[in-house]
Design a protein around this motif. Structure first.
Motif, short mmCIF file in Angstrom:
data_model
loop_
_atom_site.label_atom_id
_atom_site.label_comp_id
_atom_site.label_asym_id
_atom_site.label_seq_id
_atom_site.Cartn_x
_atom_site.Cartn_y
_atom_site.Cartn_z
N ILE A 113 22.26 53.11 18.40
CA ILE A 113 21.93 54.60 18.70
C ILE A 113 22.21 54.74 19.86
O ILE A 113 22.19 54.09 21.09
N GLY A 114 22.81 56.22 20.27
CA GLY A 114 22.88 56.71 21.49
C GLY A 114 24.41 56.70 21.99
O GLY A 114 25.19 55.71 21.42
N LYS A 115 24.67 57.02 23.13
CA LYS A 115 26.17 57.21 23.71
C LYS A 115 26.27 56.12 24.34
O LYS A 115 27.60 55.96 24.94
N PHE A 116 25.56 55.15 24.39
CA PHE A 116 25.80 53.81 25.26
C PHE A 116 26.31 52.68 24.40
O PHE A 116 26.75 51.66 24.76
N VAL A 117 26.30 52.76 22.89
CA VAL A 117 26.77 51.85 21.90
C VAL A 117 28.18 51.32 22.33
O VAL A 117 28.14 50.04 22.36
N PRO A 118 29.02 52.27 22.92
CA PRO A 118 30.42 51.36 23.14
C PRO A 118 30.43 50.40 24.39
O PRO A 118 31.48 49.74 24.38
N TYR A 119 29.20 50.15 24.89
CA TYR A 119 29.13 49.29 26.03
C TYR A 119 28.59 47.90 25.78
O TYR A 119 28.93 46.77 26.65
N VAL A 120 27.99 47.90 24.70
CA VAL A 120 27.31 46.69 24.65
C VAL A 120 28.30 45.65 23.69
O VAL A 120 29.15 46.18 22.86
N ARG A 121 28.09 44.37 24.05
CA ARG A 121 28.98 43.25 23.41
C ARG A 121 28.64 42.99 22.14
O ARG A 121 29.50 42.88 21.14
N ARG A 122 27.42 42.99 21.79
CA ARG A 122 26.82 42.66 20.53
C ARG A 122 25.93 43.65 20.16
O ARG A 122 25.09 44.42 20.97
N ARG A 123 25.75 43.80 18.83
CA ARG A 123 24.60 44.88 18.18
C ARG A 123 24.15 44.26 16.97
O ARG A 123 24.85 43.57 16.18
N PHE A 124 23.03 44.78 16.47
CA PHE A 124 22.68 44.80 15.28
C PHE A 124 23.57 45.54 14.08
O PHE A 124 24.23 46.52 14.53
N THR A 172 12.62 40.84 13.53
CA THR A 172 12.64 39.82 14.46
C THR A 172 14.31 39.56 14.62
O THR A 172 15.10 39.76 13.76
N ARG A 173 14.59 38.85 15.72
CA ARG A 173 16.46 38.43 15.86
C ARG A 173 16.17 37.00 15.94
O ARG A 173 14.98 36.23 16.32
N ASP A 174 17.27 36.46 16.24
CA ASP A 174 17.46 35.00 16.57
C ASP A 174 16.46 34.52 17.86
O ASP A 174 16.93 35.30 18.97
N GLY A 175 15.95 33.70 17.98
CA GLY A 175 15.05 33.22 18.92
C GLY A 175 13.87 33.74 18.82
O GLY A 175 12.85 33.28 19.80
N MET A 210 22.74 39.29 15.38
CA MET A 210 23.40 40.32 15.86
C MET A 210 25.11 40.11 15.73
O MET A 210 25.40 38.88 15.25
N ILE A 211 25.96 41.15 15.49
CA ILE A 211 27.27 40.76 15.51
C ILE A 211 28.11 41.26 16.70
O ILE A 211 27.57 42.06 17.38
N GLU A 212 29.52 41.13 16.49
CA GLU A 212 30.24 41.49 17.65
C GLU A 212 30.29 43.08 17.44
O GLU A 212 30.61 43.67 16.24
N ASN A 213 30.24 43.81 18.36
CA ASN A 213 30.32 45.18 18.51
C ASN A 213 31.59 45.77 18.15
O ASN A 213 32.40 45.55 18.97
N PRO A 214 31.77 46.25 17.05
CA PRO A 214 33.29 46.82 16.49
C PRO A 214 33.66 48.31 17.14
O PRO A 214 34.66 48.36 17.22
#
Length: 204
Positions: free
Chosen positions: A80-91, A163-166, A195-199
């Motif tokens: 969500i949002g305009k910062f998505v292209p900067y995260v290495r991993r995402r849901f 929840t997420r890993d951990g 999480m997956i690698e951000n496409p």
């Protein structure tokens, strides 16, 4: 909130670097003292604070760290949002959320994914439902948003506690969540996500 008027290439490189470090530190699980230490490290980093100091004071840079990139970090991980292209991993996104609550045959109404709290409108082609999601610490916000939606909607809204890993929830916590939701007249389910690698990741 300080507004840093940065050259596009510098802004891109700073955000990619900060988010890469935040991912390595598992930022959402990092306590406030650890985050404070990392803000200082970013200030001292010649490729981050050393570059930004030409555009703002150290105090304003630190505030910008907190109120802009790191405030958007968890939303970016949600897609969500305009910062998505900067995260290495995402849901995987809201589609995974909708499927877990509504089942097969339901999808997201285009353009309906928003934050505060994270939510969307789901449809099966005939009916529509409000769906919101977040971690257990946000349950109060999710319940309140759902109740407000229920008042104005003919369909029963739903909540997905994630929840997420951990991260785990006890059976007592899960049962408590379900009882609260049922009392309020909303559906609720739990979903563990990986999480997956951000496409959509930008290249440095």
């Amino acid at each position: 909130m300080p507004q840093l008027n940065l050259p596009e290439e510098l802004r891109r490189n700073v955000l990619l670097s900060m988010y890469r470090t935040a991912d390595e530190l598992d930022w959402e699980f990092l306590g406030n003292p650890g985050k404070t230490v990392q803000y200082g490290r970013w200030i001292d980093d010649p490729s981050i604070g050393g570059e930004l100091i030409a555009f703002a004071s150290e105090k304003d840079i630190r505030v910008w760290f907190k109120d802009v990139p790191m405030k958007e970090y968890s939303r970016a991980q949600e897609g969500i949002g305009k910062f998505v292209p900067y995260v290495r991993r995402r849901f995987r996104g809201a589609g995974e959320i909708v499927q877990s609550l509504c089942g097969n045959g339901w999808s997201i109404v285009p353009g309906s994914v928003e934050g505060k709290p994270n939510h969307c409108v789901a449809t099966n082609g005939d009916k529509r439902r409000y769906v919101c999601w977040g971690r257990s610490g946000r349950l109060n916000d999710l319940i309140w948003a759902s109740i407000n939606e229920a008042i104005d909607s003919s369909s029963r809204p739903g909540i997905v506690v994630t929840t997420r890993d951990g991260e785990t929830l006890t059976q007592h916590e899960r049962d408590r969540h379900l009882r609260i939701a049922n009392h309020c007249g909303v559906d609720l389910t739990h979903l563990h996500r990986t999480m997956i690698e951000n496409p959509d990741l930008l290249k440095p």
